[in-house]
Design an enzyme around this catalytic site. Sequence first.
Site, mmCIF file in Angstrom:
data_model
loop_
_atom_site.group_PDB
_atom_site.id
_atom_site.type_symbol
_atom_site.label_atom_id
_atom_site.label_comp_id
_atom_site.label_asym_id
_atom_site.label_seq_id
_atom_site.Cartn_x
_atom_site.Cartn_y
_atom_site.Cartn_z
ATOM 1 N N ASP A 1 -30.060 -27.096 -7.290
ATOM 2 C CA ASP A 1 -30.751 -26.562 -8.319
ATOM 3 C C ASP A 1 -30.231 -26.391 -9.791
ATOM 4 O OD1 ASP A 1 -32.904 -24.354 -9.666
ATOM 5 O OD2 ASP A 1 -33.920 -25.262 -8.094
ATOM 6 N N HIS B 1 -33.003 -20.077 -11.993
ATOM 7 C CA HIS B 1 -33.849 -20.563 -10.885
ATOM 8 C C HIS B 1 -33.192 -20.810 -9.457
ATOM 9 C CE1 HIS B 1 -36.609 -23.661 -8.766
ATOM 10 N NE2 HIS B 1 -37.402 -22.756 -9.184
ATOM 11 N N SER C 1 -41.590 -22.854 -4.960
ATOM 12 C CA SER C 1 -40.165 -22.967 -4.984
ATOM 13 C C SER C 1 -39.382 -21.671 -4.003
ATOM 14 C CB SER C 1 -39.270 -23.210 -5.960
ATOM 15 O OG SER C 1 -39.640 -22.245 -6.967
#
EC number: 3.4.-.-
Length: 568
Positions: free
Chosen positions: A108, A174, A501
């Site tokens: 990520d 994230h 996610s």
Amino acid sequence: MRIQEGIIVPAQDQQYQNFIVRYNQNLHGDFDYQSDDTFQIVNDLFGILYVPEQDVPALEFNSYSYSSIPKCYTYMELGALSASGVLRLHDHPYLRLKGAGTLVAVIDSGIDYQHPAFRNGDQSKILSIWDQSLPGGRSGRIPYGREFTRVQINEALAAENPLEIVPLIDRNGHGTRLAATAAGNRIPEENFSGAAPEAELVIVKLKPAKKYLRDFYLFPREAEVFQEDDIMLAIAYVLQCAVENQMPLSICIGLGTNMGAHRGDGPLSEFINSTASFSQNSISIAAGNEGTARHHYLSGADRQEKTDTVELKVGEQESTRGFSMEFWGDSPNFYNIVIQSPTGERLPVSTALKYGTQELSFVFVETRILVNYIPIERRTGKTLVFFRFLHPAPGIWKLLVEERMPANGGFHIWLPTRGLISDETYFLKSSPEFTITSPGDARDGMTVTAYQYRDNSLYVQASRGYNTENVVKPDFAAPGVGILTASIGAGRIFEQATGTSLAAAQTAGIAALLFEWALIRGNEPYFTGNSVKNYLSRGAVRDDIIQYPNPNWGYGRVDLYHTFELLT
């Protein structure tokens, strides 16, 4: 490691273009392929070829090139552990599953390795980090970027200025949120725990997609997007780390795209399928947040009319740059398309230029549309029409689609995902079906949708299934609304976040708990990613008034404790 000035790293250099190739299907016979600066082997099927930009003709899609040009992916995120039965197993008097001996990988935006969720004093729970974005050439296990070992991370944690030793920053947060949700430390005073708090972590920070791809797909300059080939190399890296350390591996991918036929057969999806079928590996993937985005148009497959009018509202924000759009028609149908501008001017799409790009220029609006019409796309056998709208006039655009055999199939059209196009551009008559993003459409990955664990309601923006081959997707649902997770914000340690996610990250941690029970403790020595998926599907909670599987929930809500109840 210092990179000598003037050394070119093609994988990172903007003057090189990347192509995904199936190198073991060479028409000229077998070759002894080796990785080097211009060719990087991913696995026994795929490789990445780096070609100087001046040697590549103008980029365009044709029957042979669609799969080779990397797709671009973006983030799928916009008291949960008890709902999925995890805390009861943490504290169970006999099981006490916390992920010990397992490895969780997050591919990520990186990680805030200094966050308390990932350290115990000056000791990190991160086994290694590959930062693809930092300057660096081929070294050890990595083809580009820089790798940091646990020894270096621990040295950084003990230093006065950690970033001088490990200069990794997760600017988006994230990746940090996913890593904490999957395998963050248990911190009772914050009422926080990752799903597998004793699992170790391996992190890949993806480099941003190259400019030529962003320009080709007409993505906004501020959007964070990542290349398909970089994700594939990241998976290969974490697999190697797991093998070297002899640890079962649970991978989390919280990224997605609307590109492709949504049938799970792109290079990344194929790589995921092969990875999940091997012992000791599982992959959890976000289903996407496209359910209410109005980015998908579906024609009626059982209708008899030969024409269909697709109405597309284009917002003001798209007029400055433009956007791309993909039309996928079922075989053996044949499609004639006419595009109508907001002023009523109509231009036909040529069906003859299957190896070229057609340019449609309108008289009454300053809009150009570049079109690639591929009657039979090589991998899928479907008709692919790829549109690029350059400086489109705001208003209602129409696609007048004529089908020669309307009763023998239909067609789909997808706009880019949220974050890559404004909320003011959408289909007036959209469909929430078939909105699972890729690689969530991969057959053997664990595709996870999100629900609100406080009232057991489906996350309103969650993508809906199945994939277009009617493979059950999503596989199941996990908590993903208002999840307490790690924060990178100044003055905040934890925050609430929402998105599929997060649900995929929690499932990645749950997979680590199953690996601990099956492999570390010797209960099921040949446990695979498919085993994890089947165990969780069987133990999922299902409501009596709903038929399962279904395109919203898959096989139900993940409940690991219930899975173990069925085992006994």
